[in-house]
Motif scaffolding. Structure first.
Motif, PDB file in Angstrom:
ATOM      1  N   GLU A   1      -2.740  -1.055  -7.951  1.00  0.00           N
ATOM      2  CA  GLU A   1      -1.593  -0.148  -7.805  1.00  0.00           C
ATOM      3  C   GLU A   1      -1.939   1.044  -6.928  1.00  0.00           C
TER       4      GLU A   1
ATOM      5  N   SER B   1       0.158   1.982  -3.693  1.00  0.00           N
ATOM      6  CA  SER B   1       0.865   3.256  -3.588  1.00  0.00           C
ATOM      7  C   SER B   1       0.561   3.998  -2.293  1.00  0.00           C
TER       8      SER B   1
ATOM      9  N   ASN C   1       5.981   4.373   0.938  1.00  0.00           N
ATOM     10  CA  ASN C   1       6.148   5.079  -0.327  1.00  0.00           C
ATOM     11  C   ASN C   1       6.396   6.574  -0.146  1.00  0.00           C
TER      12      ASN C   1
ATOM     13  N   ASN D   1       5.803   0.863  -8.616  1.00  0.00           N
ATOM     14  CA  ASN D   1       4.780   0.126  -7.866  1.00  0.00           C
ATOM     15  C   ASN D   1       4.413  -1.169  -8.578  1.00  0.00           C
TER      16      ASN D   1
END
Length: 160
Positions: free
Chosen positions: A16, A20, A25, A40
């Motif tokens: 993750e 991210s 993002n 996510n």
């Protein structure tokens, strides 16, 4: 009907952080904390479920993936209980005119570390069936107060 469940283990948590850091993002409405992390996780699981889905670049801020030439926005709610069919799928009112074709909804139980795939629906069908909840109003079933204007539809109305 039960939702498909995905246990969020330490390996997914490690991935993750890398996920991210994707440039797109920076345009997310999920700024930090549980909401961004759960979002996510949902995008990672969506990619696993649909490996041919193309994650959209940072120049495309209205959806998360393209699959079969359709634009898909992955939506996630953070909860402390498992999802139920009478729980609500939500889309912020300001996103009504975003360029996407479908929504795919997930629910993340942060206590159990379980992500549930709740279903999908076309954007047009969602807005034709959903009801508007104004900022400050209660959704009703659990005393949740809307922090922004949003449209809601029960998970039971979604395709699975």
């Amino acid at each position: 009907m039960m939702f498909r469940k995905f246990h969020i283990d330490s390996e997914i948590r490690k991935r993750e952080k890398e996920w991210s850091e994707f440039d797109g993002n920076e345009f997310s409405i999920r700024k930090d904390g549980d909401n961004r992390t759960a979002g996510n996780f949902a995008e990672m699981v969506f990619q696993k479920l649909y490996p041919h889905a193309l994650r959209i670049s940072d120049v495309d801020k209205n959806a998360d993936f393209v699959l079969r030439k359709k634009r898909i926005d992955v939506k996630t709610k953070v909860r402390t209980v498992p999802a139920a069919l009478d729980f609500e799928a939500s889309v912020e009112a300001r996103q009504r005119f975003y360029d996407c074709d479908f929504y795919c909804f997930f629910s993340y139980d942060r206590i159990a570390s379980v992500l549930e795939y709740c279903g999908w629906i076309s954007k047009n069908e969602f807005f034709s069936k959903a009801r508007l909840i104004s900022r400050g109003d209660s959704e009703g079933s659990n005393n949740w107060i809307a922090s922004v204007d949003c449209y809601q539809l029960p998970y039971s109305s979604l395709n699975r």
